[in-house]
Design a protein around this motif. Structure first.
Motif, PDB file in Angstrom:
ATOM      1  N   PHE A 167      18.796 117.385  47.172  1.00 36.35           N
ATOM      2  CA  PHE A 167      17.999 117.670  48.362  1.00 36.35           C
ATOM      3  C   PHE A 167      16.788 118.541  48.039  1.00 36.35           C
ATOM      4  N   ARG A 168      16.829 119.252  46.921  1.00 29.65           N
ATOM      5  CA  ARG A 168      15.670 120.065  46.542  1.00 29.65           C
ATOM      6  C   ARG A 168      14.458 119.174  46.255  1.00 29.65           C
ATOM      7  N   ALA A 169      14.709 117.994  45.699  1.00 33.75           N
ATOM      8  CA  ALA A 169      13.613 117.044  45.475  1.00 33.75           C
ATOM      9  C   ALA A 169      13.017 116.604  46.807  1.00 33.75           C
ATOM     10  N   ALA A 170      13.883 116.389  47.804  1.00 33.43           N
ATOM     11  CA  ALA A 170      13.389 116.042  49.138  1.00 33.43           C
ATOM     12  C   ALA A 170      12.606 117.202  49.735  1.00 33.43           C
ATOM     13  N   ASP A 171      13.066 118.421  49.490  1.00 32.20           N
ATOM     14  CA  ASP A 171      12.374 119.601  50.005  1.00 32.20           C
ATOM     15  C   ASP A 171      10.963 119.698  49.428  1.00 32.20           C
ATOM     16  N   ASP A 172      10.825 119.388  48.148  1.00 32.92           N
ATOM     17  CA  ASP A 172       9.501 119.402  47.516  1.00 32.92           C
ATOM     18  C   ASP A 172       8.574 118.389  48.185  1.00 32.92           C
ATOM     19  N   GLN A 173       9.099 117.199  48.463  1.00 25.68           N
ATOM     20  CA  GLN A 173       8.284 116.175  49.125  1.00 25.68           C
ATOM     21  C   GLN A 173       7.922 116.593  50.544  1.00 25.68           C
ATOM     22  N   GLY A 198      25.799 115.919  57.915  1.00 25.43           N
ATOM     23  CA  GLY A 198      27.179 116.167  57.510  1.00 25.43           C
ATOM     24  C   GLY A 198      27.345 117.381  56.620  1.00 25.43           C
ATOM     25  N   ARG A 199      26.271 117.788  55.934  1.00 24.00           N
ATOM     26  CA  ARG A 199      26.318 118.951  55.029  1.00 24.00           C
ATOM     27  C   ARG A 199      25.218 119.948  55.371  1.00 24.00           C
ATOM     28  N   LYS A 200      24.921 120.051  56.659  1.00 29.72           N
ATOM     29  CA  LYS A 200      23.818 120.896  57.126  1.00 29.72           C
ATOM     30  C   LYS A 200      23.987 122.354  56.704  1.00 29.72           C
ATOM     31  N   ALA A 201      25.183 122.902  56.864  1.00 31.97           N
ATOM     32  CA  ALA A 201      25.405 124.309  56.535  1.00 31.97           C
ATOM     33  C   ALA A 201      25.138 124.574  55.052  1.00 31.97           C
ATOM     34  N   LEU A 202      25.601 123.679  54.198  1.00 35.59           N
ATOM     35  CA  LEU A 202      25.391 123.828  52.756  1.00 35.59           C
ATOM     36  C   LEU A 202      23.910 123.768  52.411  1.00 35.59           C
ATOM     37  N   ILE A 203      23.218 122.782  52.946  1.00 37.82           N
ATOM     38  CA  ILE A 203      21.817 122.556  52.580  1.00 37.82           C
ATOM     39  C   ILE A 203      20.913 123.630  53.177  1.00 37.82           C
ATOM     40  N   ASP A 204      21.129 123.956  54.448  1.00 33.41           N
ATOM     41  CA  ASP A 204      20.326 125.015  55.064  1.00 33.41           C
ATOM     42  C   ASP A 204      20.592 126.351  54.381  1.00 33.41           C
ATOM     43  N   GLY A 205      21.843 126.568  53.984  1.00 30.94           N
ATOM     44  CA  GLY A 205      22.199 127.817  53.313  1.00 30.94           C
ATOM     45  C   GLY A 205      21.567 127.971  51.948  1.00 30.94           C
ATOM     46  N   ALA A 206      21.113 126.861  51.373  1.00 32.45           N
ATOM     47  CA  ALA A 206      20.462 126.909  50.062  1.00 32.45           C
ATOM     48  C   ALA A 206      18.983 127.259  50.169  1.00 32.45           C
ATOM     49  N   GLY A 207      18.510 127.475  51.397  1.00 37.61           N
ATOM     50  CA  GLY A 207      17.124 127.887  51.583  1.00 37.61           C
ATOM     51  C   GLY A 207      16.113 126.765  51.505  1.00 37.61           C
ATOM     52  N   LEU A 208      16.543 125.539  51.746  1.00 41.35           N
ATOM     53  CA  LEU A 208      15.621 124.396  51.702  1.00 41.35           C
ATOM     54  C   LEU A 208      14.940 124.271  53.066  1.00 41.35           C
ATOM     55  N   SER A 209      13.972 125.140  53.297  1.00 41.52           N
ATOM     56  CA  SER A 209      13.382 125.285  54.634  1.00 41.52           C
ATOM     57  C   SER A 209      12.651 124.033  55.096  1.00 41.52           C
TER      58      SER A 209
END
Length: 232
Positions: A167-173, A198-209
């Motif tokens: 998802f970090r690659a998606a965040d960069d895009q 389905g994994r919102k808490a995990l992904i949001d918690g990783a700081g992928l704003s």
């Protein structure tokens, strides 16, 4: 004059009845359930705006293994789309949520960019989501919920870290564009959204704003909201 008005009204009623009967004959059917795959197909139905009857199966009770459903889809999985007015006017039965998403977008001419470069990026992100991100998310679920024996937390964390990296690659895009392929939403966004949800808490918690903001935009769409609730 009155007679002509009555005749016109009767014709209008008959035409409306004919159109309704035709809609009933050509309405699609979607057999689905409350999983990411089932939600993806339901989102596609709503966002593409097709007439469709939604059949929600209870997987825990084994609806997918009942004889009537196995006649439709012998793999005993969801989702399954039935289009009575498929290519060439022939009935089409289609499984796999990614295939359903792409088919409906192609049929309706929606959610696939006309620009060749944007269209290519759409297919790129579809491939990334379907072949890499979805399996990683599924591994997290199965290791944490479905294994007959207890799985070490380190194994689950391995896949959680892997999903965040993907998802970090998606965040960069999404730092550059509001949607994965540019300024307009596409099937790439709709395909990926149930994985994110389905994994919102995990992904949001990783700081992928940027992913979080994208999730808010996509999740606010009425068609997406209805699809996530398995409504049509």
């Amino acid at each position: 004059m009155i007679m002509m008005m009555l005749i016109a009204r009767q014709r209008g009623t008959m035409m409306a009845r004919h159109d309704n009967q035709r809609d009933e004959r050509t309405a699609m059917e979607l057999y689905t359930a409350g999983t990411g795959n089932g939600q993806r197909a339901a989102i596609a139905v709503n966002e593409c705006g097709v007439a469709c009857t939604m059949h929600v199966l209870n997987l825990a009770q084994g609806d997918q293994r009942k004889p009537d459903y196995l006649k439709i889809n012998p793999t005993a999985r969801i989702p399954t789309l039935i289009d009575p007015d498929g290519p060439g006017g022939q009935k089409l039965t289609l499984i796999q949520s990614w295939a359903i998403l792409y088919y409906l977008a192609e049929k309706t001419g929606k959610l696939i960019p006309s620009d060749p470069a944007a269209r290519a990026r759409t297919y790129q992100w579809l491939g990334e989501a379907a072949s890499d991100m979805a399996p990683t998310a599924q591994n997290i679920f199965f290791l944490g919920n479905r294994m007959p024996e207890k799985v070490p937390q380190s194994a689950i964390k391995f896949y959680e870290d892997r999903l965040v990296t993907q998802f970090r690659a998606a965040d960069d895009q999404l730092a550059r564009t509001p949607y994965l392929t540019g300024s307009e939403i596409s099937i790439a966004d709709l395909g990926l959204y149930p994985i994110y949800a389905g994994r919102k808490a995990l992904i949001d918690g990783a700081g992928l704003s940027h992913v979080t903001a994208w999730g808010d935009r996509v999740g606010a769409r009425p068609g997406v909201q209805k699809g996530m609730k398995l409504e049509s």
